[in-house]
Motif scaffolding. Structure first.
Motif, PDB file in Angstrom:
ATOM      1  N   LYS A   1       0.832  -1.198   0.000  1.00  0.00           N
ATOM      2  CA  LYS A   1       0.000   0.000   0.000  1.00  0.00           C
ATOM      3  C   LYS A   1       0.875   1.261   0.000  1.00  0.00           C
ATOM      4  O   LYS A   1       0.643   2.201  -0.777  1.00  0.00           O
ATOM      5  CB  LYS A   1      -0.924  -0.008   1.219  1.00  0.00           C
ATOM      6  N   TYR A   2       1.888   1.275   0.835  1.00  0.00           N
ATOM      7  CA  TYR A   2       2.786   2.436   0.914  1.00  0.00           C
ATOM      8  C   TYR A   2       3.532   2.635  -0.403  1.00  0.00           C
ATOM      9  O   TYR A   2       3.679   3.770  -0.883  1.00  0.00           O
ATOM     10  CB  TYR A   2       3.781   2.260   2.062  1.00  0.00           C
TER      11      TYR A   2
ATOM     12  N   ILE B   1       4.071   6.404  -4.964  1.00  0.00           N
ATOM     13  CA  ILE B   1       4.260   6.705  -6.389  1.00  0.00           C
ATOM     14  C   ILE B   1       3.199   7.685  -6.866  1.00  0.00           C
ATOM     15  O   ILE B   1       3.425   8.484  -7.773  1.00  0.00           O
ATOM     16  CB  ILE B   1       4.196   5.397  -7.211  1.00  0.00           C
ATOM     17  N   GLY B   2       2.015   7.634  -6.221  1.00  0.00           N
ATOM     18  CA  GLY B   2       0.948   8.546  -6.586  1.00  0.00           C
ATOM     19  C   GLY B   2      -0.374   7.887  -6.922  1.00  0.00           C
ATOM     20  O   GLY B   2      -1.332   8.566  -7.325  1.00  0.00           O
TER      21      GLY B   2
ATOM     22  N   PRO C   1       5.875   6.495 -13.149  1.00  0.00           N
ATOM     23  CA  PRO C   1       5.999   7.904 -12.723  1.00  0.00           C
ATOM     24  C   PRO C   1       7.272   8.229 -11.972  1.00  0.00           C
ATOM     25  O   PRO C   1       7.873   9.288 -12.207  1.00  0.00           O
ATOM     26  CB  PRO C   1       4.757   8.088 -11.834  1.00  0.00           C
ATOM     27  N   GLU C   2       7.708   7.345 -11.079  1.00  0.00           N
ATOM     28  CA  GLU C   2       8.906   7.650 -10.296  1.00  0.00           C
ATOM     29  C   GLU C   2      10.170   7.560 -11.154  1.00  0.00           C
ATOM     30  O   GLU C   2      11.128   8.320 -10.968  1.00  0.00           O
ATOM     31  CB  GLU C   2       9.003   6.740  -9.056  1.00  0.00           C
ATOM     32  N   ILE C   3      10.185   6.621 -12.110  1.00  0.00           N
ATOM     33  CA  ILE C   3      11.340   6.505 -13.012  1.00  0.00           C
ATOM     34  C   ILE C   3      11.378   7.700 -13.964  1.00  0.00           C
ATOM     35  O   ILE C   3      12.443   8.259 -14.248  1.00  0.00           O
ATOM     36  CB  ILE C   3      11.279   5.166 -13.785  1.00  0.00           C
TER      37      ILE C   3
ATOM     38  N   ALA D   1      11.885   1.284  -5.931  1.00  0.00           N
ATOM     39  CA  ALA D   1      11.752  -0.098  -5.455  1.00  0.00           C
ATOM     40  C   ALA D   1      12.346  -1.072  -6.472  1.00  0.00           C
ATOM     41  O   ALA D   1      12.159  -0.922  -7.682  1.00  0.00           O
ATOM     42  CB  ALA D   1      10.281  -0.429  -5.209  1.00  0.00           C
ATOM     43  N   GLN D   2      13.054  -2.080  -5.957  1.00  0.00           N
ATOM     44  CA  GLN D   2      13.625  -3.111  -6.829  1.00  0.00           C
ATOM     45  C   GLN D   2      12.535  -3.798  -7.653  1.00  0.00           C
ATOM     46  O   GLN D   2      12.744  -4.133  -8.820  1.00  0.00           O
ATOM     47  CB  GLN D   2      14.376  -4.148  -5.980  1.00  0.00           C
TER      48      GLN D   2
END
Length: 316
Positions: free
Chosen positions: A146-147, A152-153, A259-261, A293-294
């Motif tokens: 969940k986190y 990430i959004g 999005p994070e990448i 995250a991996q």
């Protein structure tokens, strides 16, 4: 005459016309849409034009209006073809379970990346929380997942179709929207929809004890109006899918759909960085610094590998 496709039975289509009728329709054998090869040229959610036949024959769908978006996946058996799950969506709810059966993060990430690529807002719905009540390790894993996605959004809704936990929160997310429900077989998607739409009476099935996997209960895609909500509130139910083959992704653009990448990749030395081997890659550094995250990076790499079409010869 115009209408919206509300059910696809494979051989025919149920269309809700603008004048309030539900009409069973068919398409010409050579009907195809330009620019895309799909196993289903007409999808649930499509706005179509009908031509009524003389003599009471079944009407024909003669054209499909341009779609504002859609969710598409690589067809199970034909590596160069695609299958459209639904079109003209306000959002998609990806229903997953962390146990019995386990939805892999790779499946989640590939689905979310496709939703990003085709401009469909996505909600992650984690179902069957009743199965982990009292299991401290399982509950920690749930909170970690969940986190991860909230950071990430993405919106994450934790529910139990069995106990009713979170159902009202999910219902509020649907109000006034056309929402596609999708996920692996066995995640409780049909049970959830039955909770949200009393009277839908979708078939449900037990999980396979041998393989801890779901069995298909939904055969065709179908759109349902959600009662006691704002006009225009619809749920589209789709058959469960085992895997999610991405389609038409340029390897230099795959990072745009994470999005994070995408955000961190703006700091890479090279504009066309694939985040795999290039020097000065901010994404690889962020991975080492545990800022990405991996599991997400592994999913990103798995989509890059989709260029190898041999990967799909045996179905996905």
């Amino acid at each position: 005459m115009k209408g919206t496709v509300i059910k696809n039975t494979g051989s025919s289509y149920l269309v809700h016309t603008d004048d309030g009728r539900d009409m069973q329709c068919k398409i010409k054998g050579n009907f195809r849409l330009k620019g895309i090869r799909t196993t289903n040229p007409v999808a649930v959610g499509d706005i179509v034009t009908l031509t009524e036949s003389a003599g009471g024959d079944m009407p024909y769908i003669t054209s499909v209006e341009p779609r504002r978006n859609y969710i598409i996946r690589r067809s199970s058996n034909l590596s160069k073809q695609a299958h459209i799950l639904a079109a003209n969506l306000d959002q998609v709810c990806l229903v997953v379970t962390l146990f019995h059966p386990t939805t892999s993060t790779t499946f989640i990430d590939r689905f979310l990346a496709t939703a990003e690529a085709y401009r469909v807002p996505a909600v992650l719905v984690i179902n069957k929380t009743d199965l982990i009540a009292g299991d401290e390790e399982a509950e920690e894993y749930l909170q970690a997942i969940k986190y991860l996605y909230e950071s990430i959004g993405y919106k994450v809704c934790v529910v139990s179709a069995l106990t009713g936990e979170g159902i009202e929160s999910l219902r509020l997310m649907l109000d006034g929207k056309v929402t596609l429900f999708s996920g692996n077989s066995g995640v409780g998607k049909s049970t959830l929809i039955n909770d949200l739409i009393p009277g839908a009476s979708l078939a449900t099935a037990e999980i396979s004890v041998t393989h801890d996997t779901g069995m298909h209960t939904t055969t065709f895609s179908e759109m349902f109006a959600v009662p006691d909500m704002s006009p225009g509130t619809y749920i589209i139910d789709t058959p469960g899918v085992k895997g999610f083959g991405t389609l038409e992704f340029d390897r230099h653009e795959v990072g745009h759909y994470f999005p994070e990448i995408f955000r961190i990749g703006a700091e890479c030395r090279y504009n066309n960085c694939t985040h795999t081997h290039e020097p000065g890659c901010a994404v690889k550094q962020a991975l080492d610094d545990h800022l990405i995250a991996q599991s997400r990076y592994a999913s990103y790499l798995s989509i890059l590998e989709d260029e190898n079409e041999e990967k799909y010869r045996k179905g996905y």
